[in-house]
Design a protein around this motif. Sequence first.
Motif, PDB file in Angstrom:
ATOM      1  N   THR A 301     -67.340  18.413 -24.504  1.00 15.52           N
ATOM      2  CA  THR A 301     -66.217  19.109 -25.127  1.00 15.52           C
ATOM      3  C   THR A 301     -64.880  18.608 -24.601  1.00 15.52           C
ATOM      4  N   ASP A 302     -64.883  18.086 -23.368  1.00 13.15           N
ATOM      5  CA  ASP A 302     -63.670  17.504 -22.789  1.00 13.15           C
ATOM      6  C   ASP A 302     -63.822  15.993 -22.804  1.00 13.15           C
ATOM      7  N   PRO A 303     -63.101  15.284 -23.667  1.00 10.64           N
ATOM      8  CA  PRO A 303     -63.279  13.825 -23.767  1.00 10.64           C
ATOM      9  C   PRO A 303     -63.041  13.094 -22.461  1.00 10.64           C
ATOM     10  N   ALA A 304     -62.238  13.680 -21.575  1.00 10.89           N
ATOM     11  CA  ALA A 304     -61.926  13.024 -20.306  1.00 10.89           C
ATOM     12  C   ALA A 304     -62.976  13.301 -19.238  1.00 10.89           C
ATOM     13  N   ASN A 305     -63.902  14.216 -19.516  1.00  7.77           N
ATOM     14  CA  ASN A 305     -64.898  14.579 -18.500  1.00  7.77           C
ATOM     15  C   ASN A 305     -66.231  14.864 -19.175  1.00  7.77           C
ATOM     16  N   ARG A 306     -66.820  13.836 -19.754  1.00  8.49           N
ATOM     17  CA  ARG A 306     -68.119  13.983 -20.410  1.00  8.49           C
ATOM     18  C   ARG A 306     -69.214  13.669 -19.390  1.00  8.49           C
ATOM     19  N   TYR A 307     -70.284  14.480 -19.411  1.00 10.51           N
ATOM     20  CA  TYR A 307     -71.310  14.254 -18.399  1.00 10.51           C
ATOM     21  C   TYR A 307     -72.675  14.713 -18.904  1.00 10.51           C
ATOM     22  N   TRP A 308     -73.707  14.142 -18.267  1.00  3.50           N
ATOM     23  CA  TRP A 308     -75.084  14.577 -18.444  1.00  3.50           C
ATOM     24  C   TRP A 308     -75.409  15.618 -17.377  1.00  3.50           C
ATOM     25  N   ILE A 309     -76.275  16.570 -17.699  1.00  2.00           N
ATOM     26  CA  ILE A 309     -76.696  17.607 -16.750  1.00  2.00           C
ATOM     27  C   ILE A 309     -78.087  17.238 -16.234  1.00  2.00           C
ATOM     28  N   MET A 310     -78.203  17.078 -14.909  1.00  2.12           N
ATOM     29  CA  MET A 310     -79.447  16.626 -14.303  1.00  2.12           C
ATOM     30  C   MET A 310     -80.033  17.696 -13.382  1.00  2.12           C
ATOM     31  N   LEU A 311     -81.339  17.928 -13.519  1.00  2.90           N
ATOM     32  CA  LEU A 311     -82.073  18.843 -12.647  1.00  2.90           C
ATOM     33  C   LEU A 311     -82.878  18.014 -11.650  1.00  2.90           C
ATOM     34  N   ASN A 312     -82.580  18.202 -10.371  1.00  2.00           N
ATOM     35  CA  ASN A 312     -83.212  17.417  -9.318  1.00  2.00           C
ATOM     36  C   ASN A 312     -84.415  18.168  -8.745  1.00  2.00           C
ATOM     37  N   SER A 313     -85.176  17.490  -7.914  1.00  2.00           N
ATOM     38  CA  SER A 313     -86.312  18.119  -7.225  1.00  2.00           C
ATOM     39  C   SER A 313     -86.121  18.007  -5.718  1.00  2.00           C
ATOM     40  N   TRP A 314     -84.865  18.188  -5.279  1.00  2.00           N
ATOM     41  CA  TRP A 314     -84.513  18.138  -3.863  1.00  2.00           C
ATOM     42  C   TRP A 314     -84.014  19.492  -3.379  1.00  2.00           C
ATOM     43  N   GLY A 315     -84.507  20.579  -3.908  1.00  2.00           N
ATOM     44  CA  GLY A 315     -84.096  21.905  -3.449  1.00  2.00           C
ATOM     45  C   GLY A 315     -82.700  22.261  -3.921  1.00  2.00           C
ATOM     46  N   ASN A 316     -81.998  23.064  -3.122  1.00  2.00           N
ATOM     47  CA  ASN A 316     -80.666  23.544  -3.529  1.00  2.00           C
ATOM     48  C   ASN A 316     -79.556  23.040  -2.615  1.00  2.00           C
ATOM     49  N   ALA A 317     -79.834  21.984  -1.833  1.00  2.00           N
ATOM     50  CA  ALA A 317     -78.817  21.353  -0.982  1.00  2.00           C
ATOM     51  C   ALA A 317     -78.122  22.369  -0.084  1.00  2.00           C
ATOM     52  N   PHE A 318     -78.947  23.153   0.648  1.00  2.00           N
ATOM     53  CA  PHE A 318     -78.425  24.146   1.592  1.00  2.00           C
ATOM     54  C   PHE A 318     -77.511  25.157   0.906  1.00  2.00           C
ATOM     55  N   GLY A 319     -77.756  25.452  -0.368  1.00  7.45           N
ATOM     56  CA  GLY A 319     -76.949  26.435  -1.093  1.00  7.45           C
ATOM     57  C   GLY A 319     -75.801  25.843  -1.858  1.00  7.45           C
ATOM     58  N   ASN A 320     -75.471  24.558  -1.638  1.00 12.00           N
ATOM     59  CA  ASN A 320     -74.378  23.940  -2.383  1.00 12.00           C
ATOM     60  C   ASN A 320     -74.727  23.788  -3.858  1.00 12.00           C
ATOM     61  N   ARG A 321     -76.013  23.698  -4.163  1.00 11.25           N
ATOM     62  CA  ARG A 321     -76.446  23.529  -5.560  1.00 11.25           C
ATOM     63  C   ARG A 321     -77.494  24.601  -5.871  1.00 11.25           C
ATOM     64  N   PRO A 322     -77.042  25.836  -6.125  1.00 13.80           N
ATOM     65  CA  PRO A 322     -77.981  26.960  -6.272  1.00 13.80           C
ATOM     66  C   PRO A 322     -78.977  26.782  -7.405  1.00 13.80           C
ATOM     67  N   SER A 323     -78.635  25.985  -8.415  1.00 12.45           N
ATOM     68  CA  SER A 323     -79.567  25.755  -9.516  1.00 12.45           C
ATOM     69  C   SER A 323     -80.234  24.393  -9.442  1.00 12.45           C
ATOM     70  N   GLY A 324     -79.990  23.647  -8.362  1.00 10.32           N
ATOM     71  CA  GLY A 324     -80.617  22.339  -8.208  1.00 10.32           C
ATOM     72  C   GLY A 324     -80.084  21.293  -9.163  1.00 10.32           C
ATOM     73  N   LEU A 325     -78.827  21.450  -9.601  1.00  4.99           N
ATOM     74  CA  LEU A 325     -78.259  20.589 -10.642  1.00  4.99           C
ATOM     75  C   LEU A 325     -77.216  19.635 -10.082  1.00  4.99           C
ATOM     76  N   PHE A 326     -77.040  18.509 -10.766  1.00  8.93           N
ATOM     77  CA  PHE A 326     -75.863  17.674 -10.560  1.00  8.93           C
ATOM     78  C   PHE A 326     -75.486  17.042 -11.894  1.00  8.93           C
ATOM     79  N   ARG A 327     -74.289  16.479 -11.941  1.00  7.54           N
ATOM     80  CA  ARG A 327     -73.769  15.910 -13.175  1.00  7.54           C
ATOM     81  C   ARG A 327     -73.614  14.401 -13.026  1.00  7.54           C
ATOM     82  N   VAL A 328     -73.899  13.684 -14.101  1.00  6.69           N
ATOM     83  CA  VAL A 328     -73.754  12.235 -14.131  1.00  6.69           C
ATOM     84  C   VAL A 328     -72.757  11.878 -15.220  1.00  6.69           C
TER      85      VAL A 328
END
Length: 930
Positions: A301-328
């Motif tokens: 929706t934002d042409p300047a910040n388009r990204y894919w949503i990725m679900l990892n299998s590395w836990g929640n990064a000590f709470g930094n990633r509560p849903s186990g997600l990162f963006r590419v």
Amino acid sequence: MNRGFGRWYNWILGCMIILLLLVMVMGGASAQEVYAGVGISGVSNNSSSAVQLPVMHQNDSTLKHQIDQYETAPTVSLDTAGVLKARLGLSRSQNLLPYLDYNAIQRDQNPTGNCWVWVGTGLMEITHQVEDAIRDPLSIQYFDSTYHGGAGLTWAGNGGTLADFVNFYQQQKIAVPASNTNASFKDNTYWCNDNNQAWVKASDIATDPHYSIASIQEQKIPTRSIGTEAAIANIKTVLDSNKGVYFAFRLPNEQAWNDFNKFWLEGNQSAVWNPDLYDGNPWESWSGGSHAVLCVGYQDTDPANRYWIMLNSWGNAFGNRPSGLFRVKMDIDYDAMFTSSMSIPATEWETIDMNYSPSPQSTSIEKPYTTHTVPCRVEAEDYDYGGENISYYDTTSGNSGKVYRNDDVDIEQTTQAGGFDVGWVRNGEWLQYTLDVPEAGDYEMRIRSSSPGAGDQIVVSVDGIDAGTLIIPQTDSFDNYTNVSLPVKFSAGRHLVRLTFAGDRQNIDYFEINPAIPAEQGVIDGKISLGSTPSGATVFLDNVLAGMTPLTIPSLRPGSHHLDIAKSGYQTQQLTTVIKSGETQQMNVTLLRSYPAPYVNHTLPALIEAEDYNLGGEGIAYHDTTAWNEGSVYRNDGVDIEQIHPTGGYKVCWIRDGEWLTYTVTIPQAGNYTVIFTGCSITPESSCTLSIDDTTLTTVSLPDTGSSDRFGTVQRMVSLPAGVHLLKLSFIGRQDVDNLQFVAAGLQPQVSSTTVATPAPILETPTVSPSETFIVRPTPSVTFGQFQSLPGQIQAEDFDTGGEMVAYHDTTSENLGESYRDEGVDIIFNPVDGSNSVTDIEPGEWIRYPVNITESGVYNASFRVAANVSGSTVDILIDDSNLSAVQVPDTGSLSSFTWITRQIWLPAGQHMLRLKFSGPLSIDTMKFTP
């Protein structure tokens, strides 16, 4: 030839032959290809630096085999209209997470190298929900334990590809639920890696019940040599068809993996990763590697910040990633390659085409989606489990609204209060709900519905018996709702209520079941008088804004009503109340504070480093006027942190007016505390305000020391309540902050001989140390010999009581460091960071600690250690059972500390933790985190 040279020549030639044979064995594409799940460590000097994350490192022949697998895979069949829609930008976002039932903390492969199994299983779970309306997590352990016998160099924990995954299920023909006996994932221990085999035998895993697989096929998504927008459109089209995407990416060297490690562990879920940073780099065969994650959506929706949503299998990064997600980042080079003896693609995008066979498992058993106990409100979208012709009948395939649930019922988000409704209703469709009725009697059923036209009807049946028909009034819009009522009789017990729709143009939001009002009594509206502590909370009544507390809500129809009471900084309260005719319902609600998750657990009294502020990000854990860390060390968010020169450690700096930091703390005992602020001011009239739960405790001005690396202190006496609370530092003007120390009343902070002691309780004027930095030496926070709680932190010098050969074994009878305790263990005080550490450790020495472990499980055991030689180790024992060994690197001296981490399994209850050493080394602190 010289005879001596000839002997050397033959020896060198022999070594070369042996090395050549080893290369041939390791390089050959044999049945024992090596997929090493080797962890790459971060480079920053903090707790994440020592965390080992599993990355697949392949030899050249294995890497070529994997690339060939991808190149020869069948190509996915793409819907032409869907591709065109994506190319035109009509497809703005997608999110497949509602198709998965997962827990980010449990979705953790660490340290097993089976990311490919997690991603492939996720693809199967999404397909199961989309095609059969079954949201049931499938077993990772079944795959690990069965694949290649669950052992050896080619077991699942040593890596693989989507092609390997698909081939396995083409042979097995069944998928096993994770809820089966011994089917939950248990391979998240170092034992599995060290022994190259699964923790659970395949024969111990129950395969009944199971889901039968009719067909499964790997399919690659075209992304190369077609241009960025075409590649993006193809990936979007697959996601838009409600299929997950297998995203495999490669990084060429250790530094690249260190960067990604840091991004994962220290970033948050809104951070976007750009893999293009490493394009064209040479591939290092000894450190280059790959990882696979599940692409579950996108946002453009934002042409300047388009990204894919990725679900990892590395836990929640000590709470930094509560849903186990990162963006590419979406706008990347999809043709990117790394240079080596062959061309190595940076990314690969795939999916699966799969069908489940009809079976007792894939034809769902009817059961409630949500428990409904009368009197109650039932959201229309909360119809029962069971699928087509069991819990619902829908004339079209797929959820036209693509929200909330993932079967054929059409659900959309309402325009009112962000809820959901069932829309796109067609004549003859129906929905079924299970209701529990505690008491037999006469009830009123009230349905909230809308229709832009006239003549639509809803037929209500209870347990298959017609209970009546409701005529839906014309509301002129799908977004304008009205309520219609029907009297219904219920006997006590469980009942099936079915709503059958007559007419093609209506939406249904919810229905309510309330006790009927006797006819002779008449219907008199009721009221709610609502107060809250604290006041000023926003109130939503039946999803409509009603006002702020204290509040009186008049003219309420008798029956069940839903309340949401929300206030910033507090947990939202959700209540259901029954309003009676002509009566006023008096309600008072106490709101509980909502605290951000701590970055480090602080139990007062304690020393709190300024840089250890809470997790949660901008506006929750902190406020910073810049979006990036200008110091570029320790943490990767907006707070500016830099290293203290020349002594080391970190401070929060570049502070601007209005910025603030928060710290969630536990205070076991209420009382007076001396708080010692350590830092320095940069501009005149700067100040720092300390508050607790938004109540100001004190405001101080840090001393002007003439240097941003030279600190002074200010002390204040404050009164603190017991419990969990939120401390906040709010800043005016430029200043640097090193730490806060809280000392219980009656105790004096200990300082080194180079620092100036500060009298308690109050210093009207700050003092400045003549040394480079002024740091307060912490006092003991435990009673020696008592059980220390885990998870938590233990200072190495706080060992058990009992003396030599009981609490410890030390080769000298006196404390050579002459600090902290008068026993044989050598403890030294470090004036640089104000801490004590156990030092001059010799081989064979040991120390024990009584610990109370609150919950069994896998823990990250982190140790702050130093050594002046390589090869020193720390053995970790619980009740004399050896759990693991930690290798201590050569840090250059016994006072140059670094963090190392090992994962161990800890049993619940009271135990003796013992550390055995093969020195020389020093140890400062231990942290145990789930």
